[in-house]
Scaffold this motif. Sequence first.
Motif, PDB file in Angstrom:
ATOM      1  N   ASP A 315       0.812  -1.217   0.000  1.00 10.79           N
ATOM      2  CA  ASP A 315       0.000   0.000   0.000  1.00 10.79           C
ATOM      3  C   ASP A 315       0.845   1.267   0.000  1.00 10.79           C
ATOM      4  O   ASP A 315       0.315   2.359  -0.250  1.00 10.79           O
ATOM      5  N   LEU A 316       2.134   1.130   0.269  1.00  5.91           N
ATOM      6  CA  LEU A 316       2.984   2.317   0.406  1.00  5.91           C
ATOM      7  C   LEU A 316       3.653   2.733  -0.900  1.00  5.91           C
ATOM      8  O   LEU A 316       4.039   3.888  -1.060  1.00  5.91           O
ATOM      9  N   VAL A 317       3.799   1.782  -1.850  1.00  5.11           N
ATOM     10  CA  VAL A 317       4.467   2.112  -3.112  1.00  5.11           C
ATOM     11  C   VAL A 317       3.458   2.655  -4.121  1.00  5.11           C
ATOM     12  O   VAL A 317       2.243   2.532  -3.943  1.00  5.11           O
ATOM     13  N   SER A 318       3.984   3.244  -5.193  1.00  2.00           N
ATOM     14  CA  SER A 318       3.127   3.767  -6.264  1.00  2.00           C
ATOM     15  C   SER A 318       3.095   2.840  -7.471  1.00  2.00           C
ATOM     16  O   SER A 318       2.551   3.205  -8.517  1.00  2.00           O
ATOM     17  N   SER A 319       3.649   1.675  -7.358  1.00  2.00           N
ATOM     18  CA  SER A 319       3.711   0.711  -8.462  1.00  2.00           C
ATOM     19  C   SER A 319       2.300   0.331  -8.933  1.00  2.00           C
ATOM     20  O   SER A 319       1.413   0.088  -8.115  1.00  2.00           O
ATOM     21  N   GLU A 320       2.117   0.271 -10.238  1.00  2.00           N
ATOM     22  CA  GLU A 320       0.844  -0.182 -10.791  1.00  2.00           C
ATOM     23  C   GLU A 320       0.823  -1.705 -10.889  1.00  2.00           C
ATOM     24  O   GLU A 320      -0.216  -2.337 -10.697  1.00  2.00           O
TER      25      GLU A 320
END
Length: 355
Positions: A315-320
């Motif tokens: 939930d912390l990363v911006s990875s799609e």
Amino acid sequence: MATETPLKGFIPELDYEKEMNRWSHVFKFLSEPEPEVGHTPRNEVWRKNKSVLWHYPAKQKKYEIPLFFVYSLFNKPYILDIAPKVSVIEGLTNSGYEVYLLDWGSPGYEDKKIGLDTYIDKYLRTAVKRAIRHSEADEITLVGYCLGGTIASIYASIAEEPIKNLIVATVPIDFKPFVGPDKWAEGMRNGDMNIDHFIDVYGVVPPQVVDGMFRAIGAPIYFTNYTMLLSRAHDQRYVNKWRRMNRWTLDQVPFAGEAYRQLANNLFKENKLVKGELMIGNKKADLKNIKANLFVVSGSRDNLILEEQSKPIMDLVSSEDKTYFVVETGHVGLALSGLFAKIVDQWVSTRSNQL
């Protein structure tokens, strides 16, 4: 008048010949030279202080993007190349990947001032640049195991280098859940356990202290491995695996004092990585900066790193493109069995630009 023993038949009779053979086998194994580890062919690409960047060529190169392994600072990384046929690195080179591994080495007293920021911004960053240049690739895949996954994640959050994929296994991200004696967590977080004073005195954390920490976390089942050896001393395949594992378990390394101070205070005590407050030099290590494809692997029987410590990164990363995968294994079993290589290959093969 004869009397009967109530426990007769309840306690099995001891087969002395069988027991003598069992114990003679155990003494023989324990007195033999240590088993060899690190069988996969490799060559040195770069060296800084005690750290070495190793390159493991693909048996037959099938993928353009290489894999770069980051291992923990607590242990030696040969667990990833422990034996033929179960080696993680061998499995991946056989599958067609160029593999790089940064071996941190064993710090001495003269390295007491090396901090996490130095390891990440000076050692790891430079090693990644060298690996990209050496492989002639445009991008790279970072693979972090245990604390190496934490370090890889921190680096990925501040990296300017082209990281296409980030793979982390058995990784502590949220340090609020604590595995170990409750008094340790309480003492560290309320200031009763003075880590700073300890580091000021010792300079580096001795390997005996590192070993003691893992014994305390593993108590009261620390000696189970010796019990298993005794019960399965007749199984040569099991004994070979046990001896390699035992060598690695006892082969602890010192921990650079400043790095341990930062780990204890910034992560264990204040949990700054999850809060987005961790500073590496003058850069904020905010995990939301990570946009690389993310693959997180946890062990359902891992008694060292809990799932609840690893899951928050999702939930912390911006990875799609991000995947969370649970394996029915323990903390070390994931690497020791060679299973990790198969799991990594299955996920990363479609994200590595097949030739």
